[in-house]
Design a protein around this motif. Sequence first.
Motif, PDB file in Angstrom:
ATOM      1  N   GLY A  31       0.815  -1.217   0.000  1.00 26.47           N
ATOM      2  CA  GLY A  31       0.000   0.000   0.000  1.00 26.47           C
ATOM      3  C   GLY A  31       0.843   1.258   0.000  1.00 26.47           C
ATOM      4  O   GLY A  31       0.591   2.199  -0.768  1.00 26.47           O
ATOM      5  N   MET A  32       1.873   1.292   0.846  1.00 20.11           N
ATOM      6  CA  MET A  32       2.731   2.480   0.918  1.00 20.11           C
ATOM      7  C   MET A  32       3.525   2.685  -0.376  1.00 20.11           C
ATOM      8  O   MET A  32       3.703   3.813  -0.830  1.00 20.11           O
ATOM      9  CB  MET A  32       3.671   2.394   2.119  1.00 20.11           C
ATOM     10  N   ILE A  33       3.986   1.598  -0.983  1.00 17.45           N
ATOM     11  CA  ILE A  33       4.718   1.724  -2.247  1.00 17.45           C
ATOM     12  C   ILE A  33       3.786   2.238  -3.343  1.00 17.45           C
ATOM     13  O   ILE A  33       4.164   3.105  -4.136  1.00 17.45           O
ATOM     14  CB  ILE A  33       5.380   0.381  -2.628  1.00 17.45           C
ATOM     15  N   ALA A  34       2.542   1.734  -3.383  1.00 12.27           N
ATOM     16  CA  ALA A  34       1.564   2.233  -4.356  1.00 12.27           C
ATOM     17  C   ALA A  34       1.273   3.716  -4.126  1.00 12.27           C
ATOM     18  O   ALA A  34       1.193   4.502  -5.080  1.00 12.27           O
ATOM     19  CB  ALA A  34       0.276   1.414  -4.278  1.00 12.27           C
ATOM     20  N   LEU A  35       1.138   4.106  -2.863  1.00 11.32           N
ATOM     21  CA  LEU A  35       0.887   5.518  -2.546  1.00 11.32           C
ATOM     22  C   LEU A  35       2.086   6.389  -2.905  1.00 11.32           C
ATOM     23  O   LEU A  35       1.924   7.488  -3.453  1.00 11.32           O
ATOM     24  CB  LEU A  35       0.534   5.675  -1.068  1.00 11.32           C
ATOM     25  N   LEU A  36       3.277   5.913  -2.605  1.00 14.18           N
ATOM     26  CA  LEU A  36       4.481   6.662  -2.937  1.00 14.18           C
ATOM     27  C   LEU A  36       4.599   6.831  -4.449  1.00 14.18           C
ATOM     28  O   LEU A  36       4.848   7.930  -4.945  1.00 14.18           O
ATOM     29  CB  LEU A  36       5.714   5.963  -2.362  1.00 14.18           C
ATOM     30  N   GLY A  37       4.394   5.751  -5.181  1.00 18.05           N
ATOM     31  CA  GLY A  37       4.476   5.828  -6.645  1.00 18.05           C
ATOM     32  C   GLY A  37       3.439   6.759  -7.239  1.00 18.05           C
ATOM     33  O   GLY A  37       3.746   7.592  -8.105  1.00 18.05           O
ATOM     34  N   SER A  38       2.195   6.647  -6.770  1.00 17.81           N
ATOM     35  CA  SER A  38       1.147   7.524  -7.311  1.00 17.81           C
ATOM     36  C   SER A  38       1.370   8.974  -6.890  1.00 17.81           C
ATOM     37  O   SER A  38       1.104   9.898  -7.673  1.00 17.81           O
ATOM     38  CB  SER A  38      -0.241   7.036  -6.899  1.00 17.81           C
ATOM     39  N   GLY A  39       1.882   9.182  -5.682  1.00 15.29           N
ATOM     40  CA  GLY A  39       2.181  10.547  -5.241  1.00 15.29           C
ATOM     41  C   GLY A  39       3.273  11.183  -6.084  1.00 15.29           C
ATOM     42  O   GLY A  39       3.167  12.355  -6.489  1.00 15.29           O
ATOM     43  N   HIS A  59      -5.707   7.687  -4.730  1.00 16.84           N
ATOM     44  CA  HIS A  59      -4.611   7.877  -3.769  1.00 16.84           C
ATOM     45  C   HIS A  59      -5.172   8.176  -2.371  1.00 16.84           C
ATOM     46  O   HIS A  59      -4.738   7.594  -1.381  1.00 16.84           O
ATOM     47  CB  HIS A  59      -3.727   9.027  -4.273  1.00 16.84           C
ATOM     48  N   LYS A  60      -6.150   9.068  -2.308  1.00 19.33           N
ATOM     49  CA  LYS A  60      -6.757   9.420  -1.018  1.00 19.33           C
ATOM     50  C   LYS A  60      -7.492   8.233  -0.407  1.00 19.33           C
ATOM     51  O   LYS A  60      -7.370   7.968   0.794  1.00 19.33           O
ATOM     52  CB  LYS A  60      -7.736  10.584  -1.194  1.00 19.33           C
ATOM     53  N   ALA A  61      -8.258   7.517  -1.226  1.00 19.42           N
ATOM     54  CA  ALA A  61      -9.016   6.367  -0.717  1.00 19.42           C
ATOM     55  C   ALA A  61      -8.066   5.292  -0.191  1.00 19.42           C
ATOM     56  O   ALA A  61      -8.277   4.750   0.898  1.00 19.42           O
ATOM     57  CB  ALA A  61      -9.918   5.805  -1.817  1.00 19.42           C
ATOM     58  N   LEU A  62      -7.022   4.992  -0.946  1.00 16.26           N
ATOM     59  CA  LEU A  62      -6.049   4.001  -0.497  1.00 16.26           C
ATOM     60  C   LEU A  62      -5.311   4.496   0.750  1.00 16.26           C
ATOM     61  O   LEU A  62      -5.015   3.712   1.649  1.00 16.26           O
ATOM     62  CB  LEU A  62      -5.046   3.675  -1.611  1.00 16.26           C
ATOM     63  N   GLY A  63      -5.052   5.802   0.819  1.00 20.74           N
ATOM     64  CA  GLY A  63      -4.382   6.365   1.995  1.00 20.74           C
ATOM     65  C   GLY A  63      -5.165   6.121   3.278  1.00 20.74           C
ATOM     66  O   GLY A  63      -4.582   5.804   4.323  1.00 20.74           O
ATOM     67  N   VAL A  64      -6.484   6.237   3.211  1.00 18.98           N
ATOM     68  CA  VAL A  64      -7.315   5.981   4.393  1.00 18.98           C
ATOM     69  C   VAL A  64      -7.235   4.502   4.777  1.00 18.98           C
ATOM     70  O   VAL A  64      -7.104   4.158   5.961  1.00 18.98           O
ATOM     71  CB  VAL A  64      -8.781   6.415   4.149  1.00 18.98           C
ATOM     72  N   VAL A  65      -7.285   3.618   3.785  1.00 23.29           N
ATOM     73  CA  VAL A  65      -7.175   2.179   4.058  1.00 23.29           C
ATOM     74  C   VAL A  65      -5.819   1.871   4.690  1.00 23.29           C
ATOM     75  O   VAL A  65      -5.731   1.135   5.682  1.00 23.29           O
ATOM     76  CB  VAL A  65      -7.390   1.352   2.765  1.00 23.29           C
ATOM     77  N   VAL A  66      -4.755   2.447   4.124  1.00 24.23           N
ATOM     78  CA  VAL A  66      -3.412   2.210   4.677  1.00 24.23           C
ATOM     79  C   VAL A  66      -3.311   2.760   6.098  1.00 24.23           C
ATOM     80  O   VAL A  66      -2.666   2.149   6.950  1.00 24.23           O
ATOM     81  CB  VAL A  66      -2.316   2.796   3.756  1.00 24.23           C
ATOM     82  N   LEU A  67      -3.957   3.877   6.381  1.00 27.63           N
ATOM     83  CA  LEU A  67      -3.947   4.399   7.751  1.00 27.63           C
ATOM     84  C   LEU A  67      -4.595   3.407   8.712  1.00 27.63           C
ATOM     85  O   LEU A  67      -4.049   3.116   9.784  1.00 27.63           O
ATOM     86  CB  LEU A  67      -4.666   5.752   7.829  1.00 27.63           C
ATOM     87  N   ILE A  68      -5.739   2.857   8.333  1.00 27.29           N
ATOM     88  CA  ILE A  68      -6.434   1.907   9.207  1.00 27.29           C
ATOM     89  C   ILE A  68      -5.575   0.665   9.428  1.00 27.29           C
ATOM     90  O   ILE A  68      -5.359   0.225  10.564  1.00 27.29           O
ATOM     91  CB  ILE A  68      -7.811   1.541   8.615  1.00 27.29           C
ATOM     92  N   ILE A 113      -2.210  10.529   7.646  1.00 29.65           N
ATOM     93  CA  ILE A 113      -2.813  11.548   8.511  1.00 29.65           C
ATOM     94  C   ILE A 113      -2.602  12.934   7.921  1.00 29.65           C
ATOM     95  O   ILE A 113      -3.535  13.734   7.829  1.00 29.65           O
ATOM     96  CB  ILE A 113      -2.263  11.462   9.951  1.00 29.65           C
ATOM     97  N   SER A 114      -1.383  13.225   7.489  1.00 19.89           N
ATOM     98  CA  SER A 114      -1.118  14.550   6.912  1.00 19.89           C
ATOM     99  C   SER A 114      -1.876  14.732   5.598  1.00 19.89           C
ATOM    100  O   SER A 114      -2.371  15.818   5.302  1.00 19.89           O
ATOM    101  CB  SER A 114       0.388  14.765   6.712  1.00 19.89           C
ATOM    102  N   GLY A 115      -2.003  13.668   4.802  1.00 23.80           N
ATOM    103  CA  GLY A 115      -2.758  13.763   3.551  1.00 23.80           C
ATOM    104  C   GLY A 115      -4.224  14.063   3.791  1.00 23.80           C
ATOM    105  O   GLY A 115      -4.834  14.885   3.102  1.00 23.80           O
ATOM    106  N   ILE A 116      -4.797  13.383   4.778  1.00 24.77           N
ATOM    107  CA  ILE A 116      -6.203  13.626   5.117  1.00 24.77           C
ATOM    108  C   ILE A 116      -6.390  15.059   5.602  1.00 24.77           C
ATOM    109  O   ILE A 116      -7.299  15.768   5.155  1.00 24.77           O
ATOM    110  CB  ILE A 116      -6.700  12.610   6.167  1.00 24.77           C
ATOM    111  N   LEU A 117      -5.518  15.506   6.505  1.00 27.49           N
ATOM    112  CA  LEU A 117      -5.620  16.889   7.009  1.00 27.49           C
ATOM    113  C   LEU A 117      -5.456  17.904   5.886  1.00 27.49           C
ATOM    114  O   LEU A 117      -6.172  18.916   5.839  1.00 27.49           O
ATOM    115  CB  LEU A 117      -4.579  17.135   8.100  1.00 27.49           C
ATOM    116  N   MET A 118      -4.527  17.631   4.983  1.00 31.73           N
ATOM    117  CA  MET A 118      -4.275  18.545   3.870  1.00 31.73           C
ATOM    118  C   MET A 118      -5.530  18.690   3.005  1.00 31.73           C
ATOM    119  O   MET A 118      -5.890  19.801   2.614  1.00 31.73           O
ATOM    120  CB  MET A 118      -3.104  17.997   3.038  1.00 31.73           C
ATOM    121  N   SER A 119      -6.202  17.581   2.723  1.00 31.07           N
ATOM    122  CA  SER A 119      -7.407  17.631   1.889  1.00 31.07           C
ATOM    123  C   SER A 119      -8.584  18.251   2.624  1.00 31.07           C
ATOM    124  O   SER A 119      -9.221  19.179   2.123  1.00 31.07           O
ATOM    125  CB  SER A 119      -7.796  16.220   1.436  1.00 31.07           C
TER     126      SER A 119
END
Length: 188
Positions: A31-39, A59-68, A113-119
């Motif tokens: 998940g983190m590698i996918a998020l890093l690549g898409s970011g 990216h945002k949807a996966l970020g929430v899943v990765v946070l959980i 967390i920072s991505g969610i706050l940023m959005s």
Amino acid sequence: MAQKTKTFRLKDSPAAYGAISRVNHWGVALGMIALLGSGLLMAYGPLTREAVAPIRDWHKALGVVVLIVGLWRVGWRLAQGAPRPASDMPLWQARAAKAVHWGLLATVLAMPISGILMSVYNGRAVTSLGVVIPAQDKVGWIVDAAHGVHQFAGWALAGLLVVHVAGALKHHFLDHDATLRRMLRGAA
């Protein structure tokens, strides 16, 4: 001649990672590698604004899943501790390995967390798995701080990931110990 029996373990033992730790590790890693690549693609790729929008939503949807899942992973690691090192190593190396592991776990939390706050504090809702984190009024200092954390943590993640993979390969190919094998199969 004694025969080796392989047992399936959910929890870690002093010498090996259990199935839960391995699933946590590889699930969060992918998940983190996918998020890093898409970011990186969104930030530095040759995409139009229109082409970035669906990637950003994913990216945002996966970020929430990765946070959980990341919260579960960090909690599990805190509760379980970590198996002892697979081989003896100099103190500096053991400390560096521990710092890299904790740095990676920190980015697993800091990035989403920072991505969610940023959005959210930039007036944009975040939707994941049918759940909506509602947009809030724009608060510039929160957006700026979250953006700074998100960017720093992203570059830190990239660097830590390189060191982590290099360390695992060093253990496998140079030290010939069970470090990599036990994260792949659980036991040496």
